[in-house]
Design a protein around this motif. Structure first.
Motif, PDB file in Angstrom:
ATOM      1  N   PHE A 187      34.210  33.305  46.782  1.00  0.00           N
ATOM      2  CA  PHE A 187      35.646  33.456  46.963  1.00  0.00           C
ATOM      3  C   PHE A 187      36.062  34.846  47.438  1.00  0.00           C
ATOM      4  O   PHE A 187      37.191  35.037  47.878  1.00  0.00           O
ATOM      5  CB  PHE A 187      36.377  33.177  45.644  1.00  0.00           C
ATOM      6  N   GLY A 188      35.182  35.817  47.304  1.00  0.00           N
ATOM      7  CA  GLY A 188      35.602  37.190  47.518  1.00  0.00           C
ATOM      8  C   GLY A 188      36.014  37.809  46.202  1.00  0.00           C
ATOM      9  O   GLY A 188      36.180  37.127  45.179  1.00  0.00           O
ATOM     10  N   ARG A 189      36.187  39.116  46.207  1.00  0.00           N
ATOM     11  CA  ARG A 189      36.462  39.837  44.967  1.00  0.00           C
ATOM     12  C   ARG A 189      37.814  39.450  44.362  1.00  0.00           C
ATOM     13  O   ARG A 189      37.961  39.369  43.151  1.00  0.00           O
ATOM     14  CB  ARG A 189      36.417  41.348  45.233  1.00  0.00           C
ATOM     15  N   ASP A 190      38.802  39.205  45.208  1.00  0.00           N
ATOM     16  CA  ASP A 190      40.158  38.924  44.719  1.00  0.00           C
ATOM     17  C   ASP A 190      40.442  37.440  44.880  1.00  0.00           C
ATOM     18  O   ASP A 190      41.003  37.012  45.881  1.00  0.00           O
ATOM     19  CB  ASP A 190      41.169  39.760  45.506  1.00  0.00           C
ATOM     20  N   TRP A 191      40.048  36.631  43.892  1.00  0.00           N
ATOM     21  CA  TRP A 191      40.226  35.182  44.026  1.00  0.00           C
ATOM     22  C   TRP A 191      41.442  34.665  43.248  1.00  0.00           C
ATOM     23  O   TRP A 191      41.689  33.462  43.211  1.00  0.00           O
ATOM     24  CB  TRP A 191      38.959  34.443  43.591  1.00  0.00           C
ATOM     25  N   VAL A 195      64.424  43.935  36.701  1.00  0.00           N
ATOM     26  CA  VAL A 195      63.517  43.304  35.750  1.00  0.00           C
ATOM     27  C   VAL A 195      62.435  42.517  36.494  1.00  0.00           C
ATOM     28  O   VAL A 195      61.263  42.538  36.104  1.00  0.00           O
ATOM     29  CB  VAL A 195      64.297  42.378  34.790  1.00  0.00           C
ATOM     30  N   ALA A 196      62.824  41.831  37.569  1.00  0.00           N
ATOM     31  CA  ALA A 196      61.845  41.045  38.329  1.00  0.00           C
ATOM     32  C   ALA A 196      60.760  41.948  38.904  1.00  0.00           C
ATOM     33  O   ALA A 196      59.561  41.631  38.835  1.00  0.00           O
ATOM     34  CB  ALA A 196      62.540  40.275  39.445  1.00  0.00           C
ATOM     35  N   ARG A 197      61.178  43.090  39.464  1.00  0.00           N
ATOM     36  CA  ARG A 197      60.202  44.021  40.031  1.00  0.00           C
ATOM     37  C   ARG A 197      59.312  44.604  38.943  1.00  0.00           C
ATOM     38  O   ARG A 197      58.078  44.653  39.094  1.00  0.00           O
ATOM     39  CB  ARG A 197      60.917  45.150  40.781  1.00  0.00           C
ATOM     40  N   ARG A 198      59.898  45.054  37.849  1.00  0.00           N
ATOM     41  CA  ARG A 198      59.100  45.676  36.785  1.00  0.00           C
ATOM     42  C   ARG A 198      58.096  44.685  36.192  1.00  0.00           C
ATOM     43  O   ARG A 198      56.944  45.017  35.934  1.00  0.00           O
ATOM     44  CB  ARG A 198      60.025  46.198  35.685  1.00  0.00           C
ATOM     45  N   LEU A 199      58.546  43.438  35.975  1.00  0.00           N
ATOM     46  CA  LEU A 199      57.672  42.443  35.382  1.00  0.00           C
ATOM     47  C   LEU A 199      56.543  42.081  36.345  1.00  0.00           C
ATOM     48  O   LEU A 199      55.374  41.989  35.942  1.00  0.00           O
ATOM     49  CB  LEU A 199      58.470  41.192  35.015  1.00  0.00           C
ATOM     50  N   TYR A 200      56.890  41.896  37.605  1.00  0.00           N
ATOM     51  CA  TYR A 200      55.857  41.581  38.593  1.00  0.00           C
ATOM     52  C   TYR A 200      54.835  42.714  38.668  1.00  0.00           C
ATOM     53  O   TYR A 200      53.625  42.479  38.652  1.00  0.00           O
ATOM     54  CB  TYR A 200      56.483  41.345  39.965  1.00  0.00           C
ATOM     55  N   ASP A 201      55.308  43.938  38.746  1.00  0.00           N
ATOM     56  CA  ASP A 201      54.400  45.086  38.852  1.00  0.00           C
ATOM     57  C   ASP A 201      53.497  45.204  37.631  1.00  0.00           C
ATOM     58  O   ASP A 201      52.306  45.530  37.748  1.00  0.00           O
ATOM     59  CB  ASP A 201      55.195  46.379  39.033  1.00  0.00           C
ATOM     60  N   ALA A 202      54.048  44.914  36.441  1.00  0.00           N
ATOM     61  CA  ALA A 202      53.250  45.016  35.212  1.00  0.00           C
ATOM     62  C   ALA A 202      52.137  43.969  35.199  1.00  0.00           C
ATOM     63  O   ALA A 202      50.986  44.268  34.859  1.00  0.00           O
ATOM     64  CB  ALA A 202      54.146  44.861  33.989  1.00  0.00           C
ATOM     65  N   PHE A 203      52.479  42.733  35.556  1.00  0.00           N
ATOM     66  CA  PHE A 203      51.468  41.682  35.586  1.00  0.00           C
ATOM     67  C   PHE A 203      50.416  41.953  36.652  1.00  0.00           C
ATOM     68  O   PHE A 203      49.224  41.705  36.445  1.00  0.00           O
ATOM     69  CB  PHE A 203      52.123  40.320  35.822  1.00  0.00           C
ATOM     70  N   GLU A 204      50.843  42.458  37.793  1.00  0.00           N
ATOM     71  CA  GLU A 204      49.894  42.746  38.867  1.00  0.00           C
ATOM     72  C   GLU A 204      48.970  43.898  38.483  1.00  0.00           C
ATOM     73  O   GLU A 204      47.761  43.859  38.750  1.00  0.00           O
ATOM     74  CB  GLU A 204      50.656  43.068  40.160  1.00  0.00           C
ATOM     75  N   GLU A 205      49.514  44.902  37.825  1.00  0.00           N
ATOM     76  CA  GLU A 205      48.677  46.009  37.360  1.00  0.00           C
ATOM     77  C   GLU A 205      47.651  45.514  36.345  1.00  0.00           C
ATOM     78  O   GLU A 205      46.476  45.911  36.373  1.00  0.00           O
ATOM     79  CB  GLU A 205      49.545  47.100  36.739  1.00  0.00           C
ATOM     80  N   SER A 206      48.082  44.622  35.460  1.00  0.00           N
ATOM     81  CA  SER A 206      47.175  44.062  34.463  1.00  0.00           C
ATOM     82  C   SER A 206      46.060  43.258  35.132  1.00  0.00           C
ATOM     83  O   SER A 206      44.885  43.371  34.776  1.00  0.00           O
ATOM     84  CB  SER A 206      47.961  43.171  33.501  1.00  0.00           C
ATOM     85  N   ARG A 207      46.429  42.447  36.122  1.00  0.00           N
ATOM     86  CA  ARG A 207      45.431  41.636  36.826  1.00  0.00           C
ATOM     87  C   ARG A 207      44.403  42.514  37.532  1.00  0.00           C
ATOM     88  O   ARG A 207      43.195  42.265  37.458  1.00  0.00           O
ATOM     89  CB  ARG A 207      46.121  40.732  37.851  1.00  0.00           C
ATOM     90  N   LEU A 208      44.860  43.544  38.204  1.00  0.00           N
ATOM     91  CA  LEU A 208      43.950  44.423  38.935  1.00  0.00           C
ATOM     92  C   LEU A 208      43.049  45.209  37.986  1.00  0.00           C
ATOM     93  O   LEU A 208      41.882  45.465  38.294  1.00  0.00           O
ATOM     94  CB  LEU A 208      44.747  45.377  39.825  1.00  0.00           C
ATOM     95  N   LEU A 209      43.582  45.575  36.825  1.00  0.00           N
ATOM     96  CA  LEU A 209      42.765  46.268  35.830  1.00  0.00           C
ATOM     97  C   LEU A 209      41.659  45.350  35.320  1.00  0.00           C
ATOM     98  O   LEU A 209      40.494  45.750  35.195  1.00  0.00           O
ATOM     99  CB  LEU A 209      43.646  46.739  34.671  1.00  0.00           C
ATOM    100  N   SER A 210      42.010  44.099  35.039  1.00  0.00           N
ATOM    101  CA  SER A 210      41.017  43.128  34.599  1.00  0.00           C
ATOM    102  C   SER A 210      39.971  42.902  35.688  1.00  0.00           C
ATOM    103  O   SER A 210      38.767  42.841  35.410  1.00  0.00           O
ATOM    104  CB  SER A 210      41.707  41.802  34.262  1.00  0.00           C
ATOM    105  N   ALA A 239      39.031  44.923  38.028  1.00  0.00           N
ATOM    106  CA  ALA A 239      38.181  46.096  38.216  1.00  0.00           C
ATOM    107  C   ALA A 239      37.097  46.191  37.149  1.00  0.00           C
ATOM    108  O   ALA A 239      36.017  46.731  37.396  1.00  0.00           O
ATOM    109  CB  ALA A 239      39.037  47.365  38.206  1.00  0.00           C
ATOM    110  N   LYS A 240      37.381  45.633  35.958  1.00  0.00           N
ATOM    111  CA  LYS A 240      36.453  45.805  34.837  1.00  0.00           C
ATOM    112  C   LYS A 240      35.675  44.542  34.480  1.00  0.00           C
ATOM    113  O   LYS A 240      34.817  44.582  33.600  1.00  0.00           O
ATOM    114  CB  LYS A 240      37.217  46.284  33.601  1.00  0.00           C
TER     115      LYS A 240
END
Length: 287
Positions: A226-230, A186-201, A203-204
């Motif tokens: 700050f750079g692209r990933d702040w 669950v920890a891995r799935r939740l972390y991956d989901a939030f990280e995917e959401s952040r990267l999608l935001s 990118a757009k």
């Protein structure tokens, strides 16, 4: 699980509370130089000017207020030299965000009397400054008697970032330990989901700029500073910030035992290792 105060999570760890497993998902960040308010006619214009003064704040162990006191300490305004008051900001802010009664207030810190507010005390001259996350409503009134300590807080905060490399994290995601122990994936799935959401935001975000007329200009300036990933998640990307915050909590006597930064997300890292080759089999959990 859910969103939780980073400061209170670390206070729990220091006291031996292992009820939650923190995930290095910093779902709330903010600089704090914007959060200092003074009377417009006070002549106070720097952190150094606040040494020995009377400052009101809305909560003592809060993550944001801990970062704020860290900024005071860095400027040489020793927090022990200050007379502190803890209480509600004002009626309007209290109605919007609520105000829990003052708890975990250390010896020597005063509690605002019932019926009074920090904004009222500042206007009446009973405080020299407020250190709060939300401006009091009187701040936005025409010819307000209250002003920000740093009118150009954007420049001050950018200078802080250039000096420290820190964009302060306030809240993380936490999961109850029994959940992670029973289902570490669950920890891995939740972390991956939030990280995917952040990267999608991320990118757009340059294509969705209608929040304000100048959102695009703000975003472009932010990327240049700050750079692209702040807003990075993860352990390594936030190591320096976590180390600095652990140091501050101990220096400010919020914890009796300094938390080792390497242990803050150790249980999350263990869950990630335990599921490194796991596909996340959820057949035993149909909820």
């Amino acid at each position: 699980g859910g969103e939780m105060s980073f400061s209170k999570y670390l206070i729990g760890l220091s006291a031996g509370d292992r009820g939650f497993v923190g995930l290095p998902l910093f779902v709330m960040r903010a600089f704090r130089h914007r959060c200092f308010f003074v009377r417009r006619d006070s002549g106070v214009s720097s952190f150094a000017d606040l040494a020995g003064k009377r400052i009101g704040t809305n909560g003592w162990p809060d993550t944001g207020n801990t970062w704020s006191r860290a900024a005071l300490r860095a400027a040489g305004a020793g927090i022990d030299s200050i007379t502190w008051w803890v209480g509600p900001i004002d009626e309007t802010v209290e109605q919007a965000f609520g105000h829990a009664p003052a708890t975990s207030v250390p010896e020597g810190v005063n509690v605002v009397p019932r019926g009074r507010t920090l904004a009222g005390m500042l206007v009446d001259g009973d405080l020299d400054a407020m250190m709060v996350p939300w401006p009091p409503s009187v701040f936005y009134e025409p010819d307000s008697p209250i002003a920000r300590l740093f009118p150009d807080y954007r420049a001050v905060e950018a200078a802080y970032f250039r000096s420290t490399g820190i964009y302060p994290g306030h809240h993380i995601l936490g999961l109850r330990r029994e959940v992670v122990d029973a289902h570490p994936w669950v920890a891995r799935r939740l972390y991956d989901a939030f990280e995917e959401s952040r990267l999608l935001s991320q990118a757009k975000r340059l294509m969705l700029t209608d929040v304000t007329p100048w959102s695009l200009a703000d975003l472009e300036e932010t990327v240049a500073t700050f750079g692209r990933d702040w807003q990075p998640n993860g352990v390594e990307a936030n190591r320096a910030m976590v180390e600095a915050f652990c140091e501050e909590q101990f220096a400010q006597r919020l914890v009796a035992r300094k938390v080792d930064a390497d242990t803050v997300f150790a249980e999350f890292e263990r869950a990630m290792r335990d599921t490194s080759s796991d596909t996340g089999d959820v057949r035993d959990d149909k909820r």
